[in-house]
Design a protein around this motif. Structure first.
Motif, PDB file in Angstrom:
ATOM      1  N   ILE A  78       2.355  -9.804   1.922  1.00 54.50           N
ATOM      2  CA  ILE A  78       3.700  -9.793   1.757  1.00 54.50           C
ATOM      3  C   ILE A  78       4.385  -8.050   1.469  1.00 54.50           C
ATOM      4  N   CYS A  79       3.562  -7.906   0.560  1.00 49.87           N
ATOM      5  CA  CYS A  79       3.945  -6.225   0.086  1.00 49.87           C
ATOM      6  C   CYS A  79       4.073  -5.384   1.436  1.00 49.87           C
ATOM      7  N   LEU A  80       3.141  -5.569   2.286  1.00 50.55           N
ATOM      8  CA  LEU A  80       2.992  -4.891   3.713  1.00 50.55           C
ATOM      9  C   LEU A  80       4.396  -4.880   4.322  1.00 50.55           C
ATOM     10  N   VAL A  91      -5.408  -0.988  -9.409  1.00 46.16           N
ATOM     11  CA  VAL A  91      -5.745  -0.387  -8.303  1.00 46.16           C
ATOM     12  C   VAL A  91      -5.191  -1.327  -7.214  1.00 46.16           C
ATOM     13  N   ILE A  92      -5.599  -2.453  -7.340  1.00 44.04           N
ATOM     14  CA  ILE A  92      -4.894  -3.538  -6.193  1.00 44.04           C
ATOM     15  C   ILE A  92      -3.519  -3.644  -5.851  1.00 44.04           C
ATOM     16  N   ALA A  93      -2.729  -3.550  -7.257  1.00 40.63           N
ATOM     17  CA  ALA A  93      -1.579  -3.566  -7.167  1.00 40.63           C
ATOM     18  C   ALA A  93      -0.731  -2.368  -6.345  1.00 40.63           C
ATOM     19  N   LEU A  94      -1.519  -1.312  -6.900  1.00 38.73           N
ATOM     20  CA  LEU A  94      -0.879   0.236  -6.246  1.00 38.73           C
ATOM     21  C   LEU A  94      -1.234   0.194  -4.699  1.00 38.73           C
ATOM     22  N   LEU A  95      -2.539  -0.270  -4.200  1.00 34.47           N
ATOM     23  CA  LEU A  95      -2.754  -0.382  -2.857  1.00 34.47           C
ATOM     24  C   LEU A  95      -1.726  -1.246  -2.161  1.00 34.47           C
ATOM     25  N   CYS A  96      -1.306  -2.414  -2.886  1.00 34.03           N
ATOM     26  CA  CYS A  96      -0.282  -3.359  -2.216  1.00 34.03           C
ATOM     27  C   CYS A  96       0.673  -2.683  -2.059  1.00 34.03           C
ATOM     28  N   THR A  97       1.308  -1.593  -2.715  1.00 34.03           N
ATOM     29  CA  THR A  97       2.570  -1.106  -2.594  1.00 34.03           C
ATOM     30  C   THR A  97       2.286   0.396  -2.011  1.00 34.03           C
ATOM     31  N   LEU A  98       1.805   1.211  -2.785  1.00 38.66           N
ATOM     32  CA  LEU A  98       1.742   2.632  -2.356  1.00 38.66           C
ATOM     33  C   LEU A  98       0.611   2.795  -1.061  1.00 38.66           C
ATOM     34  N   GLY A  99      -0.157   2.091  -0.991  1.00 36.96           N
ATOM     35  CA  GLY A  99      -1.088   2.067  -0.106  1.00 36.96           C
ATOM     36  C   GLY A  99      -0.439   1.635   1.406  1.00 36.96           C
TER      37      GLY A  99
END
Length: 858
Positions: free
Chosen positions: A345-347, A432-440
């Motif tokens: 969903i973030c993607l 890290v997973i949260a940042l990957l979901c958003t920043l990544g």
């Protein structure tokens, strides 16, 4: 970054606050679930570790078939530098006045090991005071502090007490018994202990010690259940056996010496008579024969067997660890499943945000801002959502989920409440997973736009080219569709990424709800199947030996009696490497052909009936799973006080609660080398109220030789009580999955509306009413929701199966089926969430500014 640019970023967050908070909420739910469930297992283990350390739980115990003496304790006293020990005297009694099997133990003057935890009241201080296991209150609600407690058993056991009437002054828990329902096996009564009781020293007349509890100092501070603990424990047990090995021979010699001293007067008399009378004198012949028999008995005195046990032999100790490992296993897959949906969903959300701000990106690049500065807006936007969502998720998840799940397990164990601990490695992983979901995802989407020239970014992105759908080739079908329906289908297949994300998002949430409802079905079916379909008896009567005529009359006389089956019933244990010791009920029916009238023995899938034969045993399905055995294999079955015997498995039958092994009388004689003594009865009632059943039990216990009566109605009530607490865990799945479904649907619908606002404004200008505009979007959502529901059903089946395999306890097997209504409830909830979201979107669409939306960006 300039101050003005930073303000612009904050304005963008405020302008799109619905999107910002939806990302934050998705991260919050994912992180809360991940960190909370991940912390539950370690929290439960830490609670046990703290409890065992505080109560000084013994690491080892020693027992002997002939009891333990001061000589044994003196051996341990020589090794005080490496261990602490405590001598315990116990006596197991079958209470004829309350139908319970109780272990009465003398409370040491100083509790060095296995310290009792007082639940209410206090410890006994006078000779006429007693404290009871807290489980006693569950089994006998009439017991309260201040109640009079009487020990009423067989004449032989009664004589082992100096006093048998006490005042209850407290209720306690022992660290030896962390499980509520099991207190181990015994050779008295029905074969299993109901609860324990502690009295003051010198209450029991026995002169020998029943058990020596030992605590090795090299295990103090070592975390239980770890490889280091297990390795040291094995080394300690080897030392203990080596130190006490000479004691068996010395004990044998001591007993033989005492026996010879007793027959010494007889030997002297015989020797004197031999010098005075002829050898054929009847008196001398008789005395000589008596002396030979006595000397034979002295020679037959065998060396005692020393039995060494450790914590893993305590009821519940190993199973508690296995349950925490099940929670850890759940925390490995289920939360990651949860977070994967959040990432999808973030993607989609970040992709839409980048597309919306193309014009701003082009302007900033034209003004000379670097790619880093331009991309920093998305990094700050996503980073803030990730950081705030992670922080709130950690605080909520770590403090809520472990407490909630531990409370559900609280009905099974009597450990103190858990203490919350923050596992920083898991929190870091979640961040890290949260940042990957958003920043990544933002970086993935930005990689093309940041390479573009300002002139390209200042122009609107070319819309996707329309393509002919494969459905359009089905002309007969396509021609019958209305204009609105054709538009709906074209839009669905035009935006394939949105279609995929929506279907996967809804399918994931649907799967979790099906899993939740499915677990409720699996748990709820246990009692109904076990007590209604598999067990057809209403009471189990335990006797001291073979059934007498008087006992048979007493059993069959009351009006509620319908039929009975005599059998040998005994508690046995099975232990192999790598699996916790399991207690099983061994049943040997006197009439094997009648067993299926009282117990249905069948294959679970096809309900094929099994008949008890003479070539092997019928065991329950869960036992076969635990020990990885199949038909034709063998299992080591150990009866109390005997060595283990291997029984061949002839069939594996459906069963959900506890373990059983049924064998025929002839096969029992083959395996154990003696005939079975039928010491129990399965009894069926015509129909009986609770009062009538209790009165029947009271009548039986007044008959000589009757030891125990177990009413199945009471067992059923206790079982369902345990299942009710497990439903709390199910509630977590349903609520969490529902919350995620609502957020997912809202977020995806909001994105859908935002990216098509010009299209929606156009049809409003063309004269579409508000309701028609909403239906323009809702039709697509409804189709995507339907597809998500279908995919979610298959995904839910897989997830439910995985959870069942992971969450089952050793003495419990869940029913694997999911009720059709559970699919219906999950689908209805998903549709309901979709409707709620559309109501919210309808209000938003009513206030769309058509002129602003239709302004050209050229």
């Amino acid at each position: 970054m300039t101050k003005a640019y930073f303000k612009a970023i904050l304005r963008e967050i405020w302008r799109s606050k619905a999107r910002f908070f939806s990302i934050l909420l998705i991260i919050f739910l994912g992180v809360a679930f991940y960190t909370g469930i991940r912390a539950t297992g370690p929290d439960m283990l830490q609670a046990a570790d703290d409890y065992f350390a505080k109560q000084q739980l013994a690491t080892n115990s020693v027992q002997s078939t002939l009891g333990l003496t001061k000589a044994d304790t003196q051996v341990l006293a020589k090794h005080r530098d490496v261990l602490n020990y405590q001598a315990v005297k116990t006596l197991d009694v079958n209470q004829l006045n309350n139908n319970r099997v109780v272990r009465v133990a003398e409370l040491p003057t100083t509790q060095r090991l296995n310290r009792l935890r007082v639940v209410s009241g206090r410890l006994p201080q006078r000779a006429n005071e007693i404290v009871l296991d807290s489980q006693a209150q569950t089994l006998q609600p009439s017991l309260k502090i201040g109640s009079t407690y009487r020990i009423v058993s067989s004449k032989a056991l009664n004589q082992q007490f100096k006093r048998r009437t006490f005042t209850v002054v407290g209720f306690v828990n022992s660290p030896r018994y962390v499980e509520n329902t099991s207190r181990g096996v015994t050779t008295v009564g029905k074969g299993t202990l109901d609860y324990f009781a502690y009295v003051r020293p010198h209450t029991l007349k026995t002169g020998v010690t029943t058990r020596l509890d030992v605590q090795f100092k090299n295990l103090i501070g070592v975390t239980p259940y770890t490889a280091k603990y297990n390795r040291r424990n094995r080394e300690n047990t080897t030392k203990l056996k080596r130190w006490l090995r000479p004691q068996a021979k010395q004990r044998q010699q001591s007993l033989q010496r005492q026996a010879r001293q007793k027959i010494a007067p007889l030997a002297k008399t015989v020797a004197t008579l031999k010098t005075q009378v002829p050898a054929t004198t009847p008196q001398l012949v008789s005395l000589t024969q008596q002396l030979k028999q006595a000397e034979a008995k002295v020679a037959a005195i065998k060396a005692p067997t020393y039995i060494y046990t450790n914590r893993s032999d305590n009821p519940g100790y190993t199973e508690y660890h296995e349950n925490t490992q099940r929670v850890v296993a759940l925390s490995t897959v289920f939360p990651l499943f949860f977070i994967a949906i959040a990432a999808l969903i973030c993607l989609t959300t970040m992709t839409r945000m980048v597309e919306e701000l193309r014009l701003q990106m082009g302007t900033l690049k034209a003004l000379g801002y670097s790619n880093t500065a331009v991309g920093s807006e998305f990094m700050i936007y996503g980073g803030l959502a990730a950081l705030i969502g992670t922080g709130l998720g950690v605080i909520f998840g770590v403090n809520f989920f472990p407490q909630f799940i531990a409370q559900a397990y609280g009905s099974m164990y009597n450990l103190p409440a858990i203490s919350v601990q923050y596992i920083w490695s898991d929190i870091l992983i979640a961040l890290v997973i949260a940042l990957l979901c958003t920043l990544g995802t933002a970086l993935v989407v930005l990689r093309v736009d940041l390479r573009s020239l300002p002139a390209q970014l200042l122009q609107p992105k070319a819309p996707k080219a329309g393509k002919t759908l494969w459905l359009e080739r089905w002309t007969g079908f396509w021609r019958r569709l209305s204009f609105n329906h054709k538009i709906t289908l074209r839009n669905l297949f035009r935006y394939k990424q949105r279609l995929l994300m929506t279907v996967l998002g809804i399918a994931g949430c649907m799967a979790m709800m099906i899993t939740g409802f499915g677990l409720k079905d699996s748990i709820g079916d246990i009692g109904a199947k076990q007590f209604n379909e598999l067990w057809h008896y209403d009471a189990i009567v335990t006797r001291t030996g073979r059934e007498t005529a008087a006992q048979k009359r007493t059993i069959s006389r009351p009006k509620i009696y319908h039929a009975s089956l005599a059998l040998k019933s005994a508690q046995a244990t099975i232990k192999t490497a790598g699996v916790a010791e399991q207690t099983v009920t061994l049943g040997v029916p006197a009439q094997p052909q009648r067993l299926n009238t009282f117990v249905t023995l069948r294959q679970r899938q096809n309900h094929k009936r099994y008949q008890l034969g003479n070539q092997g045993a019928i065991i329950d399905e869960k036992l076969a799973k635990l020990y990885h055995v199949k038909v034709g294999d063998t299992l080591p079955l150990k009866l109390a006080g005997q060595t283990a015997k291997h029984v061949k498995i002839a069939a594996i039958a459906e069963n959900y609660v506890n373990h059983f092994v049924y064998i025929s009388s002839s096969y029992y004689q083959t395996v154990f080398g003696k005939k079975a003594v039928y010491n129990s009865n399965y009894v069926q009632f015509n129909s009986a109220s609770e009062h009538q059943a209790n009165a029947y039990a009271d009548t039986l216990l007044k008959q000589a030789g009757m030891m125990n009566v177990t009413l199945m109605a009471t067992e059923k009530k206790t079982t369902f009580k345990m299942f009710d607490s497990m439903n709390l865990v199910v509630l977590i799945f349903v609520i969490s999955a529902g919350a995620l479904a609502l957020v997912v649907l809202y977020n995806l619908t909001n994105i859908n509306v935002s990216e098509r606002i010009r299209e929606l404004s156009t049809i409003k200008v063309l004269g579409f009413y508000d309701g028609e505009v909403t239906m323009y979007i809702f039709r697509e959502n409804l189709i995507l929701t339907g597809l998500g529901i279908i995919v979610g059903c298959f995904l839910g089946d897989w997830l439910h199966h995985y959870i069942l395999q992971t969450a089952e306890t050793n003495a419990l097997m869940f029913s694997p089926g999911i009720h059709p209504l559970s699919y219906v409830y999950s689908a209805l909830l998903t549709v309901a969430f979709s409707l709620i979201v559309m109501v919210m979107m309808h209000r938003k669409l009513k206030h769309v500014n058509m002129l602003d939306a239709l302004k050209s960006v050229d």
